[in-house]
Design a protein around this motif. Structure first.
Motif, mmCIF file in Angstrom:
data_model
loop_
_atom_site.group_PDB
_atom_site.id
_atom_site.type_symbol
_atom_site.label_atom_id
_atom_site.label_comp_id
_atom_site.label_asym_id
_atom_site.label_seq_id
_atom_site.Cartn_x
_atom_site.Cartn_y
_atom_site.Cartn_z
ATOM 1 N N ILE A 1 46.611 25.999 -35.274
ATOM 2 C CA ILE A 1 46.023 25.049 -36.036
ATOM 3 C C ILE A 1 45.312 24.050 -34.989
ATOM 4 O O ILE A 1 44.300 23.717 -35.599
ATOM 5 C CB ILE A 1 47.485 24.354 -36.690
ATOM 6 N N VAL A 2 45.812 23.648 -34.018
ATOM 7 C CA VAL A 2 45.232 22.990 -33.154
ATOM 8 C C VAL A 2 43.865 23.473 -32.681
ATOM 9 O O VAL A 2 42.816 22.816 -32.382
ATOM 10 C CB VAL A 2 46.104 22.479 -31.572
ATOM 11 N N MET A 3 43.770 24.959 -32.275
ATOM 12 C CA MET A 3 42.637 25.425 -32.027
ATOM 13 C C MET A 3 41.699 25.265 -33.147
ATOM 14 O O MET A 3 40.451 24.998 -32.909
ATOM 15 C CB MET A 3 43.055 27.117 -31.805
ATOM 16 N N MET A 4 42.089 25.402 -34.471
ATOM 17 C CA MET A 4 41.211 25.185 -35.320
ATOM 18 C C MET A 4 40.780 23.856 -35.470
ATOM 19 O O MET A 4 39.471 23.551 -36.095
ATOM 20 C CB MET A 4 41.960 25.345 -36.930
ATOM 21 N N ILE A 5 41.300 22.840 -35.024
ATOM 22 C CA ILE A 5 41.079 21.551 -35.147
ATOM 23 C C ILE A 5 39.821 21.330 -33.721
ATOM 24 O O ILE A 5 38.974 20.474 -34.032
ATOM 25 C CB ILE A 5 42.090 20.584 -35.102
ATOM 26 N N ALA A 6 40.275 21.986 -32.636
ATOM 27 C CA ALA A 6 39.637 21.783 -31.535
ATOM 28 C C ALA A 6 38.036 22.180 -31.684
ATOM 29 O O ALA A 6 37.321 21.636 -31.047
ATOM 30 C CB ALA A 6 40.242 22.498 -30.631
ATOM 31 N N VAL A 7 37.759 23.158 -32.507
ATOM 32 C CA VAL A 7 36.301 23.700 -32.836
ATOM 33 C C VAL A 7 35.557 22.907 -33.885
ATOM 34 O O VAL A 7 34.553 23.141 -34.043
ATOM 35 C CB VAL A 7 36.343 25.065 -33.014
ATOM 36 N N LEU A 8 36.102 21.884 -34.617
ATOM 37 C CA LEU A 8 35.686 21.123 -35.475
ATOM 38 C C LEU A 8 34.338 20.649 -35.185
ATOM 39 O O LEU A 8 33.338 20.622 -35.845
ATOM 40 C CB LEU A 8 36.380 19.949 -35.965
ATOM 41 N N PRO A 9 34.251 19.865 -34.035
ATOM 42 C CA PRO A 9 32.902 19.274 -33.856
ATOM 43 C C PRO A 9 31.806 20.089 -33.384
ATOM 44 O O PRO A 9 30.538 19.905 -33.324
ATOM 45 C CB PRO A 9 33.025 18.260 -32.563
ATOM 46 N N TRP A 10 32.064 21.445 -33.186
ATOM 47 C CA TRP A 10 30.995 22.638 -32.600
ATOM 48 C C TRP A 10 30.178 23.115 -33.980
ATOM 49 O O TRP A 10 29.154 23.537 -33.731
ATOM 50 C CB TRP A 10 31.782 23.824 -31.783
ATOM 51 N N PHE A 11 30.870 22.958 -35.138
ATOM 52 C CA PHE A 11 30.339 23.633 -36.264
ATOM 53 C C PHE A 11 29.744 22.755 -37.297
ATOM 54 O O PHE A 11 30.621 21.768 -37.639
ATOM 55 C CB PHE A 11 31.048 24.874 -36.815
ATOM 56 N N SER A 12 28.713 23.083 -38.097
ATOM 57 C CA SER A 12 28.437 22.500 -39.524
ATOM 58 C C SER A 12 29.582 22.851 -40.367
ATOM 59 O O SER A 12 30.054 24.128 -39.987
ATOM 60 C CB SER A 12 26.957 22.707 -39.997
ATOM 61 N N PHE A 13 29.536 22.677 -41.513
ATOM 62 C CA PHE A 13 30.697 22.935 -42.550
ATOM 63 C C PHE A 13 30.357 24.617 -42.735
ATOM 64 O O PHE A 13 31.363 25.539 -42.779
ATOM 65 C CB PHE A 13 30.824 22.382 -43.915
ATOM 66 N N GLU A 14 29.235 25.043 -42.818
ATOM 67 C CA GLU A 14 28.874 26.364 -43.302
ATOM 68 C C GLU A 14 29.070 27.232 -42.203
ATOM 69 O O GLU A 14 29.806 28.380 -42.184
ATOM 70 C CB GLU A 14 27.493 26.727 -43.738
ATOM 71 N N GLN A 15 28.750 26.730 -40.937
ATOM 72 C CA GLN A 15 29.074 27.751 -39.677
ATOM 73 C C GLN A 15 30.656 27.784 -39.571
ATOM 74 O O GLN A 15 30.999 29.015 -38.994
ATOM 75 C CB GLN A 15 28.396 26.947 -38.558
ATOM 76 N N TYR A 16 31.279 26.798 -39.677
ATOM 77 C CA TYR A 16 32.768 26.759 -39.660
ATOM 78 C C TYR A 16 33.384 27.564 -40.470
ATOM 79 O O TYR A 16 34.400 28.344 -40.051
ATOM 80 C CB TYR A 16 33.255 25.207 -39.646
ATOM 81 N N ILE A 17 33.005 27.749 -41.789
ATOM 82 C CA ILE A 17 33.611 28.846 -42.750
ATOM 83 C C ILE A 17 33.381 30.231 -42.283
ATOM 84 O O ILE A 17 34.176 31.097 -42.114
ATOM 85 C CB ILE A 17 33.182 28.504 -44.277
ATOM 86 N N PHE A 18 32.032 30.420 -41.958
ATOM 87 C CA PHE A 18 31.755 31.704 -41.200
ATOM 88 C C PHE A 18 32.382 31.962 -40.253
ATOM 89 O O PHE A 18 33.033 33.301 -40.074
ATOM 90 C CB PHE A 18 30.049 31.765 -41.092
#
Length: 156
Positions: free
Chosen positions: A94-111
């Protein structure tokens, strides 16, 4: 000067992600400092964007995480499963999912999330079939997410 900071942040983010991947595969435990490094390097990597854009993107990504976790918890509770954390999903994941938050736009994050999940499923099923173990195989999901993060960053 700003270009150099961008490259330094990218190298720090990739280094933290590689460290997280190896640590999760080796020990099934993730230290907090590479996760913090990954998050902070992502914030500084996208520093040139407006605060409004970054806040909206990070908020949507966080909302997606919370929605996915809520759906997972409700589904497993309906099946009568208790003790979801550390059994089905670890806090490091879960923390890993949060740690990459700033790296992606919403679409990129879902992908990235869907790609990481499919990749983790395919590799884990292959390993389970190869080792002929069906139960008690802990999947290093944060490690797979870290691998996919590196792949996504190198392909951009």
């Amino acid at each position: 000067m700003g270009e150099y900071i961008t490259y330094i942040c990218l190298l720090i983010g990739l280094g933290c992600s590689v460290y997280i991947t190896f640590e999760d595969f080796r020990t099934r435990y993730i230290s907090w400092y590479p996760l913090a490094g990954l998050f902070l390097s992502g914030v500084f990597f996208h520093w040139e964007y407006s605060l409004e854009y970054w806040t909206l993107s990070a908020g949507l990504n966080l909302g997606f995480i919370l929605l996915m976790l809520a759906v997972l918890v409700i589904y497993l509770r309906l099946k009568g499963v208790k003790g979801i954390m550390d059994t089905y999903l670890g806090w490091g994941d879960i923390v890993m999912m949060i740690a990459v938050l700033p790296w992606f736009s919403f679409e990129q994050y879902i992908f990235w999330y869907v790609g990481s999940t499919i990749f983790a499923l395919m590799v884990s099923l292959f390993i389970i079939k190869l080792r002929k173990k069906e139960k008690d195989y802990p999947i290093p999901f944060a490690g797979y997410m870290g691998m996919m993060f590196v792949c996504f960053q190198l392909l951009q």
